[in-house]
Scaffold this active site. Structure first.
Site, PDB file in Angstrom:
ATOM      1  CG  LEU A   1      -1.837  -1.211   1.377  1.00  0.00           C
ATOM      2  CD1 LEU A   1      -2.686  -1.085   2.640  1.00  0.00           C
ATOM      3  CD2 LEU A   1      -2.727  -1.372   0.156  1.00  0.00           C
TER       4      LEU A   1
ATOM      5  N   GLY B   1      -1.410   6.346  -2.769  1.00  0.00           N
ATOM      6  CA  GLY B   1      -2.524   6.231  -3.723  1.00  0.00           C
ATOM      7  C   GLY B   1      -3.653   5.417  -3.111  1.00  0.00           C
ATOM      8  CG  HIS B   2      -3.067   1.241  -2.486  1.00  0.00           C
ATOM      9  ND1 HIS B   2      -1.707   1.035  -2.545  1.00  0.00           N
ATOM     10  CD2 HIS B   2      -3.597   0.534  -3.503  1.00  0.00           C
ATOM     11  CE1 HIS B   2      -1.431   0.246  -3.551  1.00  0.00           C
ATOM     12  NE2 HIS B   2      -2.546  -0.083  -4.156  1.00  0.00           N
TER      13      HIS B   2
ATOM     14  CD  GLN C   1      -5.238  -8.438 -11.127  1.00  0.00           C
ATOM     15  OE1 GLN C   1      -6.226  -8.709 -10.461  1.00  0.00           O
ATOM     16  NE2 GLN C   1      -4.782  -7.200 -11.205  1.00  0.00           N
TER      17      GLN C   1
HETATM   18  O1  PAF Z   1      -5.827  -2.547  -9.088  1.00  0.00           O
HETATM   19  C1  PAF Z   1      -5.527  -3.585  -8.453  1.00  0.00           C
HETATM   20  O2  PAF Z   1      -4.722  -3.570  -7.539  1.00  0.00           O
HETATM   21  C2  PAF Z   1      -6.165  -4.901  -8.879  1.00  0.00           C
HETATM   22  O3  PAF Z   1      -6.343  -4.964 -10.246  1.00  0.00           O
HETATM   23  C3  PAF Z   1      -7.474  -5.208  -8.143  1.00  0.00           C
HETATM   24  C4  PAF Z   1      -8.544  -4.180  -8.490  1.00  0.00           C
HETATM   25  C5  PAF Z   1      -7.241  -5.232  -6.647  1.00  0.00           C
HETATM   26  C6  PAF Z   1      -8.012  -6.586  -8.568  1.00  0.00           C
HETATM   27  O4  PAF Z   1      -7.099  -7.589  -8.249  1.00  0.00           O
END
Ligand code: PAF
Length: 287
Positions: free
Chosen positions: A31, A34-35, A59
């Site tokens: 983190l 931004g988060h 992903q």
């Molecule tokens: O943006 C991200 O960190 C990822 O794509 C998410 C939205 C947590 C999905 O795994």
């Protein structure tokens, strides 16, 4: 702050929340500000805030940085606690995917451009994990940074087309003082690359100025941004694109809101950045 690792416990908390509103910030951890800006906004608008940390293998492509993706659970827990997260949901791989997924979400619109083109299957993985997470957390609001503007557009579609009862909020990209967009991957830049990386945002600001000046032909802007990146960085340009936003369609004249987006591959970090503009060049910061 509670740290929750199982889906059952997470669901129990959600059930006990009764009529309280839940703000949800999904992340892959490591983190940064931004988060945390998403958490702060979520806190303002909801009774409690859930943040998830899950590095989602679905992903990542076979040659991407899943194994090397930075992870630091202890530091994340400290940051999350300080920012005011109420529940930090950190499911293990076996919890989220106890067996190979036999079902997945396929995102067909808006994925043949930008990162979707360079990362086939990436948004199917994002859509699949978010479908699971939305079902588990049942948020009223969810928060995404516009640094990943294509992701915002795709998730917006997912929510709308699959009727998730959640409102998506897109918040401004948080930047370092010199303009570099905050990213978990910035730690992989060498010192020289870190200095060069400021030209990602500089080239976008230059592009904005050109739109304000009245340039309406996307090709001119794409060429100028490409030249600037080639001249000022040693990275390999993955793409420089100017598209309508949020539809992400090719356009021949700038007469509607647009995204100008770039991706540059440095030695160990692939950086992305973008700017969203009204047709007169005014910046769009939040959605
Ligand atoms: O943006 C991200 O960190 C990822 O794509 C998410 C939205 C947590 C999905 O795994």
């Amino acid at each position: 702050m509670k740290i929750i690792r199982t889906i059952n416990e997470m669901k129990q908390i959600v059930n006990e929340a009764n009529n309280k509103t839940i703000g949800f910030v999904p992340t892959m951890g490591f983190l940064h500000e931004g988060h945390l800006s998403l958490v702060k906004e979520a806190k303002k608008e909801n009774d409690f805030v859930v943040t998830s940390i899950f590095v989602n293998p679905l992903q990542f492509g076979p040659n991407e940085d899943f194994d090397e993706y930075p992870r630091d659970e202890e530091q994340d827990a400290n940051h999350a606690k300080q920012a005011g997260v109420d529940v930090l949901f950190i499911p293990a791989m076996e919890e989220m995917y106890p067996k190979k997924m036999g079902i997945k979400i396929i995102v067909e619109e808006g994925t043949d451009v930008l990162c979707g083109r360079s990362r086939p299957g990436h948004f199917d993985g994002v859509g699949t994990v978010l479908t699971k997470l939305f079902h588990i957390v049942q948020p009223n609001n969810t928060y995404f940074g516009l640094k990943d503007a294509q992701q915002y557009a795709v998730v917006h579609h997912l929510i709308e087309q699959l009727n998730f009862p959640v409102k998506i909020n897109g918040l401004p990209t948080v930047r370092e003082q010199d303009g570099l967009a905050k990213s978990s991957r910035n730690v992989y830049l060498s010192d020289i690359e870190r200095q060069e990386a400021i030209f990602l945002y500089e080239s976008l600001q230059y592009a904005q100025k050109r739109v304000v000046d009245g340039i309406e032909n996307p090709d001119i802007i794409i060429k100028e941004v490409t030249n600037m990146l080639q001249e000022k960085t040693s990275g390999k340009i993955d793409y420089v694109e100017l598209l309508s936003y949020p539809a992400l369609q090719q356009i021949s004249t700038i007469t509607e809101p647009i995204i100008i987006a770039i991706a540059v591959q440095f030695t160990q970090a692939r950086l992305i950045d973008n700017i969203l503009l009204q047709p007169n060049g005014t910046k769009i910061d939040r959605l």
